[in-house]
Enzyme design. Structure first.
Site, PDB file in Angstrom:
ATOM      1  N   HIS A 153       0.842  -1.203   0.000  1.00 36.97           N
ATOM      2  CA  HIS A 153       0.000   0.000   0.000  1.00 36.97           C
ATOM      3  C   HIS A 153       0.874   1.247   0.000  1.00 36.97           C
ATOM      4  O   HIS A 153       0.689   2.159  -0.814  1.00 36.97           O
ATOM      5  CB  HIS A 153      -0.915  -0.027   1.222  1.00 36.97           C
ATOM      6  CG  HIS A 153      -1.755   1.190   1.400  1.00 36.97           C
ATOM      7  ND1 HIS A 153      -3.112   1.218   1.110  1.00 36.97           N
ATOM      8  CD2 HIS A 153      -1.449   2.445   1.857  1.00 36.97           C
ATOM      9  CE1 HIS A 153      -3.600   2.416   1.357  1.00 36.97           C
ATOM     10  NE2 HIS A 153      -2.606   3.178   1.822  1.00 36.97           N
ATOM     11  N   GLU A 154       1.835   1.299   0.926  1.00 38.16           N
ATOM     12  CA  GLU A 154       2.693   2.471   1.028  1.00 38.16           C
ATOM     13  C   GLU A 154       3.614   2.600  -0.178  1.00 38.16           C
ATOM     14  O   GLU A 154       3.853   3.704  -0.684  1.00 38.16           O
ATOM     15  CB  GLU A 154       3.516   2.412   2.322  1.00 38.16           C
ATOM     16  CG  GLU A 154       2.687   2.547   3.586  1.00 38.16           C
ATOM     17  CD  GLU A 154       1.929   3.865   3.647  1.00 38.16           C
ATOM     18  OE1 GLU A 154       2.423   4.878   3.117  1.00 38.16           O
ATOM     19  OE2 GLU A 154       0.830   3.879   4.235  1.00 38.16           O
ATOM     20  N   HIS A 188       1.911   4.299  -3.060  1.00 37.99           N
ATOM     21  CA  HIS A 188       1.898   5.764  -2.978  1.00 37.99           C
ATOM     22  C   HIS A 188       3.203   6.345  -3.523  1.00 37.99           C
ATOM     23  O   HIS A 188       3.204   7.313  -4.291  1.00 37.99           O
ATOM     24  CB  HIS A 188       1.742   6.199  -1.516  1.00 37.99           C
ATOM     25  CG  HIS A 188       0.380   5.995  -0.946  1.00 37.99           C
ATOM     26  ND1 HIS A 188      -0.776   6.329  -1.615  1.00 37.99           N
ATOM     27  CD2 HIS A 188      -0.020   5.494   0.258  1.00 37.99           C
ATOM     28  CE1 HIS A 188      -1.825   6.051  -0.860  1.00 37.99           C
ATOM     29  NE2 HIS A 188      -1.396   5.538   0.277  1.00 37.99           N
TER      30      HIS A 188
END
Length: 235
Positions: free
Chosen positions: A22-23, A26
């Protein structure tokens, strides 16, 4: 081996992978839009240790995991966060819209991972005869937990509350005159979230937003993932 240990290990691995990717999503989205801040700071990485927040990634999820395994014997709910990937949207063209695109990359990655985990059910079924019943059960349970971890993380982050991804997506849609005041909620965002998750159900008798979401939104999304990956609902 304690009966709950495989469940604990599978839950930890599933959550760590979901949070890390997820990170990373980004960071890669920001890089694609022209911002290399995450790369320069060593955060454009698939190494989970680069994204660990001592409280949000270790302490709180650990307490929730152990408490559920010791009380109900299974994992029903997880909550936590990682260190946000540093992004400098001010150096991008149309910063608010760029921020929204970077924000949506995280949940999009989680939904993609959930679908891929659903697809992996098929090879597990095909080659399951080579595994012991216990190993086959662990494989199925891990895939289920991985789907669940990604759906909870992705859907939770879509809540329209800054600093969650949903809040930044909303800010990218609003005109600047509304987006900037809206983003000032960010300093209170985590407190609002913690109030809704932990305190509100304790203060009211019949209002449990997390329980409602688990029974309706996440459960429905889980069945949708199974259908889109060629599995029957509830498989």
């Amino acid at each position: 081996m304690a009966g709950w240990l495989p469940e604990l290990l599978a839950s930890i691995v599933a959550a760590v992978l979901a949070i890390t990717l997820h990170e990373a999503a980004h960071g890669y989205a920001a890089l694609a839009l022209g911002d290399d801040t995450a790369k320069r700071m060593g955060r454009l990485s698939l190494n989970p240790l680069r994204h660990v927040d001592p409280v949000g990634t270790v302490l709180l999820p650990g307490v929730l995991l152990v408490a559920q395994l010791l009380t109900v014997g299974r994992v029903e709910f997880m909550f936590g966060w990682a260190k946000p990937v540093p992004v400098n949207v001010l150096g991008m063209r149309r910063p608010l819209q760029a921020m929204a695109l970077v924000a949506i990359a995280g949940p999009a990655m989680n939904f993609l991972l959930a679908w891929v985990a659903g697809l992996l059910v098929h090879p597990v079924e095909t080659w399951g005869t080579l595994l012991s019943p216990e190993s086959l059960g662990i494989a199925y349970r891990f895939l289920a937990l991985f789907i669940l971890a990604n759906l909870v993380l992705g859907l939770f982050n879509l809540l329209p509350i800054p600093p969650l991804d949903g809040g930044r997506i909303v800010a990218g849609i609003l005109p600047p005159s509304l987006a900037l005041p809206y983003m000032r909620l960010e300093r209170w965002g985590i407190l609002i979230v913690l109030f809704g998750v932990f305190l509100l159900p304790r203060l009211t008798e019949d209002f449990d937003p997390v329980g409602w979401a688990l029974r309706n939104v996440v459960a429905g999304a889980f069945d949708l993932v199974l259908l889109l990956s060629g599995n029957g609902p509830g498989a």
